[in-house]
Design a protein around this motif. Structure first.
Motif, PDB file in Angstrom:
ATOM      1  N   UNK A  73     -13.105   4.141  -6.011  1.00 58.91           N
ATOM      2  CA  UNK A  73     -13.708   5.002  -6.604  1.00 58.91           C
ATOM      3  C   UNK A  73     -12.858   6.168  -6.261  1.00 58.91           C
ATOM      4  N   UNK A  74     -12.922   7.327  -7.517  1.00 51.05           N
ATOM      5  CA  UNK A  74     -12.106   8.419  -7.627  1.00 51.05           C
ATOM      6  C   UNK A  74     -12.240   9.514  -6.565  1.00 51.05           C
ATOM      7  N   UNK A  75     -13.810   9.537  -5.871  1.00 52.30           N
ATOM      8  CA  UNK A  75     -13.753  10.803  -4.929  1.00 52.30           C
ATOM      9  C   UNK A  75     -12.503  10.415  -3.619  1.00 52.30           C
ATOM     10  N   UNK A  76     -11.844   9.117  -3.647  1.00 48.93           N
ATOM     11  CA  UNK A  76     -10.966   9.310  -2.591  1.00 48.93           C
ATOM     12  C   UNK A  76      -9.958  10.119  -2.841  1.00 48.93           C
ATOM     13  N   UNK A  77      -9.716  10.575  -4.167  1.00 48.87           N
ATOM     14  CA  UNK A  77      -8.567  11.671  -4.678  1.00 48.87           C
ATOM     15  C   UNK A  77      -8.854  12.750  -3.470  1.00 48.87           C
ATOM     16  N   UNK A  78      -9.886  12.972  -3.195  1.00 45.94           N
ATOM     17  CA  UNK A  78      -9.911  14.341  -2.638  1.00 45.94           C
ATOM     18  C   UNK A  78     -10.365  13.961  -0.763  1.00 45.94           C
ATOM     19  N   UNK A  79      -9.994  12.940  -0.659  1.00 41.88           N
ATOM     20  CA  UNK A  79     -10.215  12.714   1.051  1.00 41.88           C
ATOM     21  C   UNK A  79      -8.793  12.425   1.788  1.00 41.88           C
ATOM     22  N   UNK A  80      -8.502  12.900   2.878  1.00 44.89           N
ATOM     23  CA  UNK A  80      -7.532  12.560   3.561  1.00 44.89           C
ATOM     24  C   UNK A  80      -7.287  11.334   4.054  1.00 44.89           C
ATOM     25  N   UNK A  81      -6.164  10.692   3.718  1.00 43.66           N
ATOM     26  CA  UNK A  81      -5.843   9.086   4.049  1.00 43.66           C
ATOM     27  C   UNK A  81      -6.517   8.088   3.203  1.00 43.66           C
ATOM     28  N   UNK A  82      -7.152   8.536   2.125  1.00 43.87           N
ATOM     29  CA  UNK A  82      -8.115   7.601   1.285  1.00 43.87           C
ATOM     30  C   UNK A  82      -7.130   7.830  -0.225  1.00 43.87           C
TER      31      UNK A  82
ATOM     32  N   UNK B 101      -0.378   6.297   5.327  1.00 48.09           N
ATOM     33  CA  UNK B 101      -1.279   7.272   5.262  1.00 48.09           C
ATOM     34  C   UNK B 101      -0.722   8.878   4.755  1.00 48.09           C
ATOM     35  N   UNK B 102      -1.483   9.521   4.156  1.00 52.47           N
ATOM     36  CA  UNK B 102      -1.092  10.984   4.289  1.00 52.47           C
ATOM     37  C   UNK B 102      -1.922  11.660   5.107  1.00 52.47           C
TER      38      UNK B 102
ATOM     39  N   UNK C  63       4.043  13.791  -4.489  1.00 54.84           N
ATOM     40  CA  UNK C  63       4.520  12.612  -4.247  1.00 54.84           C
ATOM     41  C   UNK C  63       3.604  11.411  -3.940  1.00 54.84           C
ATOM     42  N   UNK C  64       4.240  10.081  -4.244  1.00 50.52           N
ATOM     43  CA  UNK C  64       3.572   8.926  -3.941  1.00 50.52           C
ATOM     44  C   UNK C  64       4.494   8.040  -2.925  1.00 50.52           C
ATOM     45  N   UNK C  65       4.045   7.742  -1.932  1.00 51.97           N
ATOM     46  CA  UNK C  65       4.786   6.894  -0.898  1.00 51.97           C
ATOM     47  C   UNK C  65       4.185   5.433  -1.078  1.00 51.97           C
ATOM     48  N   UNK C  66       5.376   4.518  -1.081  1.00 51.06           N
ATOM     49  CA  UNK C  66       5.006   3.200  -1.045  1.00 51.06           C
ATOM     50  C   UNK C  66       5.622   2.551  -0.054  1.00 51.06           C
TER      51      UNK C  66
ATOM     52  N   UNK D 107       0.747  -1.099  -0.080  1.00 54.24           N
ATOM     53  CA  UNK D 107      -0.095  -0.082  -0.072  1.00 54.24           C
ATOM     54  C   UNK D 107       0.962   1.279  -0.162  1.00 54.24           C
ATOM     55  N   UNK D 108       0.212   2.385   0.196  1.00 55.20           N
ATOM     56  CA  UNK D 108       0.904   3.552  -0.031  1.00 55.20           C
ATOM     57  C   UNK D 108      -0.216   4.672   0.134  1.00 55.20           C
ATOM     58  N   UNK D 109       0.368   6.123  -0.405  1.00 55.82           N
ATOM     59  CA  UNK D 109      -0.249   7.117   0.096  1.00 55.82           C
ATOM     60  C   UNK D 109       0.173   8.282  -1.142  1.00 55.82           C
ATOM     61  N   UNK D 110      -0.729   9.280  -1.326  1.00 58.47           N
ATOM     62  CA  UNK D 110      -0.421  10.395  -2.144  1.00 58.47           C
ATOM     63  C   UNK D 110      -0.301  11.713  -1.380  1.00 58.47           C
ATOM     64  N   UNK D 111       0.654  12.420  -1.482  1.00 56.97           N
ATOM     65  CA  UNK D 111       0.474  13.920  -0.431  1.00 56.97           C
ATOM     66  C   UNK D 111      -0.501  14.661  -0.755  1.00 56.97           C
ATOM     67  N   UNK D 112      -0.496  15.521   0.133  1.00 61.35           N
ATOM     68  CA  UNK D 112      -1.743  16.497   0.067  1.00 61.35           C
ATOM     69  C   UNK D 112      -1.514  17.433  -1.066  1.00 61.35           C
ATOM     70  N   UNK D 113      -0.380  17.690  -1.688  1.00 63.76           N
ATOM     71  CA  UNK D 113      -0.110  18.425  -2.802  1.00 63.76           C
ATOM     72  C   UNK D 113      -0.232  17.711  -4.326  1.00 63.76           C
TER      73      UNK D 113
END
Length: 387
Positions: A378-387, A153-154, A108-111, A99-105
């Motif tokens: 689903x793509x709404x995750x792109x705009x939620x913290x930690x998802x 998580x981000x 960056x993608x962290x793995x 798993x991983x996360x994408x930063x707030x801005x």
């Protein structure tokens, strides 16, 4: 009109002109592929291959919700263009990533990696390595090793948070400065195995496999360090058999209540988030794995571990009663709500189908073909913290 003018006015070939807000992907674990889906039309747009080992996989979406990063068990980091439906980048960055996360801005993608233990951060545009953070820790005998990384998580501030399984530590990686800053919280508990971040990005909570209880880091007040909460959470003195460890990412938050899976028990637990005290135990069909809240927080949907993984149960968050039991198919585990919660999509892995229900009437709306479907994103995750 000349031929040249006509040619100039002809639209060029390319991706369909559309938004991505009602798109998503379903992991097809048996074939190393994903199904690209449309939640408005309730259909599979195409099956895309080339993602490697997806026996345990997760997905994060870029800030513009144009692309999906898929994290695979083989260490693969694969980028899917949702509009073209094609893989537009793939690297093998480790031996086993979960798993991983994408930063707030969105830069960056962290793995998080099991092998070798650590976190690698990549540029989301170029997929070039930005920083490699080995999860090196000191054993009691003075030797060092690298721990498996879980619960990446981000959080706000362009910060990644993650846990070290063998080390019993939680680390934060601040990517907001020119030189990334690493902060380590030690002795947080025995074997953190998974973690979650609350929707506002304040509390990072890690489950502990080696002992009862959980570890909480208040990111509004990190100077206070990590504290222990829910000392009764776990397998208890009886050390009950655990068929599958619960996933914590999908904790259901409803007002000041948190609903989460018990370990080794046929119960959903309820805690008061004001002081993280345990307030109720709700008896359910089996050992819960995913406990997820409908976006309006009126319902909690629960799926279960093998061998009782043939049902889904719905809990009313006000009465704490099970109000519906559904049987979508064989080997039920993963599910996802549409952004406003009018539908839920459920993977019936051994039935090779994704089953869609109306969350108000519980009516079955559709069944879509998929090869051993698991995670749904689903793509709404792109705009939620930690998802």
């Amino acid at each position: 009109m000349t031929a040249g003018q006509a040619q100039a006015e002809t639209p060029s070939a390319g991706p369909e002109l559309r938004g991505t807000g009602d798109l998503g992907v379903v992991i097809e674990r048996a074939t190393g592929s994903v199904a690209l889906v449309d939640t408005t039309q309730r259909k599979v747009l195409r099956h895309v291959e080339g993602f490697g080992d997806l026996s345990h996989a997760s997905v994060k979406f870029t800030r513009d919700a144009r692309r999906a990063f898929v994290f695979g068990r083989d260490g693969g980091l694969t980028r899917l263009d949702l509009l073209t439906g094609e893989v537009d980048g793939r690297i093998i960055q480790g031996g086993n990533s979960i798993g991983g996360a994408i930063s707030q801005d969105g830069r960056f993608v962290a793995v998080g990696n099991y092998e070798p233990g650590g976190v690698k951060v990549f540029d989301t545009e170029t997929m070039e390595l930005v920083i490699d953070v080995p999860a090196t820790y000191e054993r009691p005998d003075g030797t060092t090793d690298q721990a498996k990384v879980v619960g990446v998580v981000d959080v706000p501030g362009n910060i990644f948070v993650f846990s070290l399984f063998e080390a019993g530590e939680i680390w934060t990686l601040d990517m907001s400065t020119e030189e990334p800053e690493l902060t380590k919280y030690r002795d947080v508990g025995s074997m953190p195995y998974d973690a979650l971040i609350t929707a506002n990005g304040r509390y990072y909570i890690a489950g502990l496999f080696g002992e009862d209880g959980m570890a909480l880091l208040d990111l509004w007040h990190p100077e206070n360090g990590v504290k222990r909460i829910l000392p009764d959470y776990g397998r208890g003195e009886e050390r009950l058999p655990v068929f599958k460890m619960p996933h914590l990412e999908g904790w259901a938050m409803a007002g000041t209540q948190a609903f989460f899976p018990a370990v080794g028990r046929n119960e959903v637990l309820v805690a008061d988030t004001s002081d993280w005290s345990l307030t109720n135990r709700i008896e359910v069909h089996g050992q819960p794995i995913f406990v997820m809240s409908r976006p309006d927080e009126r319902q909690v949907w629960v799926t279960f571990a093998h061998p009782l993984n043939d049902k889904v149960q719905v809990i009313d968050t006000q009465t704490h009663e099970v109000i519906e039991t559904l049987e979508p198919g064989k080997s039920i585990l993963h599910k996802e709500f549409t952004p406003r919660g009018e539908q839920i999509w459920i993977s019936a892995r051994d039935s090779n189908e994704v089953v869609i229900y109306d969350t108000r009437t519980f009516e079955e709306l559709a069944r879509l073909p998929a090869e051993s479907p698991s995670g749904i994103f689903f793509t709404h995750r792109a705009h939620k913290i930690g998802l």
